[in-house]
Scaffold this active site. Sequence first.
Site, PDB file in Angstrom:
ATOM      1  CG  LEU A   1      -1.808  -1.243   1.406  1.00 56.88           C
ATOM      2  CD1 LEU A   1      -2.702  -0.907   2.709  1.00 56.88           C
ATOM      3  CD2 LEU A   1      -2.788  -1.424   0.106  1.00 56.88           C
ATOM      4  CB  CYS A   2       0.502   4.402  -1.932  1.00 60.23           C
ATOM      5  SG  CYS A   2       0.720   3.637  -3.341  1.00 60.23           S
ATOM      6  CB  THR A   3      -0.001   4.261   3.717  1.00 59.44           C
ATOM      7  OG1 THR A   3      -0.081   4.948   5.006  1.00 59.44           O
ATOM      8  CG2 THR A   3      -0.694   2.803   4.045  1.00 59.44           C
TER       9      THR A   3
END
Length: 411
Positions: free
Chosen positions: A361-363
């Site tokens: 995920l982009c976090t």
Amino acid sequence: MSDTRPGHAPMDQFTVVDDCLQVGGIPLTRLAARVGQTPFYAYDRQVMTRRVESLHAALPEGISVHYAVKANPMPAVVTHMAGLVDGLDVASGRELRVALDAGMPAAEISFAGPGKSILELEMAMAAGITLNLESETELERVAAIAEKTGETAHVAVRVNPDFELKTSGMKMSGGPKAFGVDAERVPALLARIGELGLHFRGFHIFSGSQNLRAEALIEAQGQTFDLALRLAESAPGPVEMLNIGGGFGIPYFPGDRPLDLGPIAEHLESRLPEVRDRLPEAEVILELGRYLVGEAGVYVAEVIDRKESRGQTFLITNGGLHHHLAASGNFGQVIRKNYPVVVGNRVQGTEREVVNVVGPLCTPLDVLAQQMELARAEIGDLIVVFQSGAYGYTASPTRFLSHPEPVEVLV
């Protein structure tokens, strides 16, 4: 660094053969091939069975055990648990359907939770289960439905006590809470139940969860019994059930020690004579979720990349917080700690390294293990997160970034 090698408590539920974890007696690599995809959750039915059997053996005679379906509502898990425990507790209409499909008699199912919808109240009354009332408003709604449909309303009062379960992972009582009716308001509510002519069944008194200290649980249980006996004096009928909650925790982190049931059982044994004398018709219930199934589950993701960044190694997997929010530290942890994690097909490994295990995920919150010593893993290896049988899949934001959802299997 966290030690999750064989011998660390969370791994004691499983065996390791030829350095490969076995779940349900099946080598992890073979299980992954059977499932056909990663990530997945696997739940070991024998671990659940052993936990319930050991609990029954430890507790004094006359204590019933109910399974809190919210801990893991997978239908196959609920069906298995229904054959082991004395009752089920649900927290939604969907969980109610699962509980009924599992074959548990309606008389042994209860429904707790604030904000029950009218439809859920109607479903529960039609099924003949016990509704744990959370407010005065909910009581009036139940009474109105009973008058309209002619159904019998079986009700208990969920009490928000004036004490808390100390050192609890999640405190559910002791102050202003959305859960239950404040203890000082309960006598008036009981009088209203009598006026409305509903079938009063008893009390549900839940003060906290995830506690590993026997002395804290004993103190809370003692106060719970005292409160129930005091409130029973205002009851509109005999107390048929007394749900004293649960709160039993499981070890997640280094330094956690498994809960010692011995002192708890001794305390319950000492209090039961008075309870039976003053509430002769009451079934005393322990409601447990995490304690029964939490250690029976693993979450398995596949390493899809490994990379170096400024002196640290990152294992990037196809799983993460969208499937297992709790393991990422974003489900109640104030200071993030690592769940027990291993490379499932190289549990010990001939070479070890300190790595970060992250998801796709982009976090930066998408972390399954941070600076943790594991066997050296390569692309295609399987990362296993233990203690994943409760509050895993269904407690996670599975739609986040639209990645595929994991599979669940009971083995």
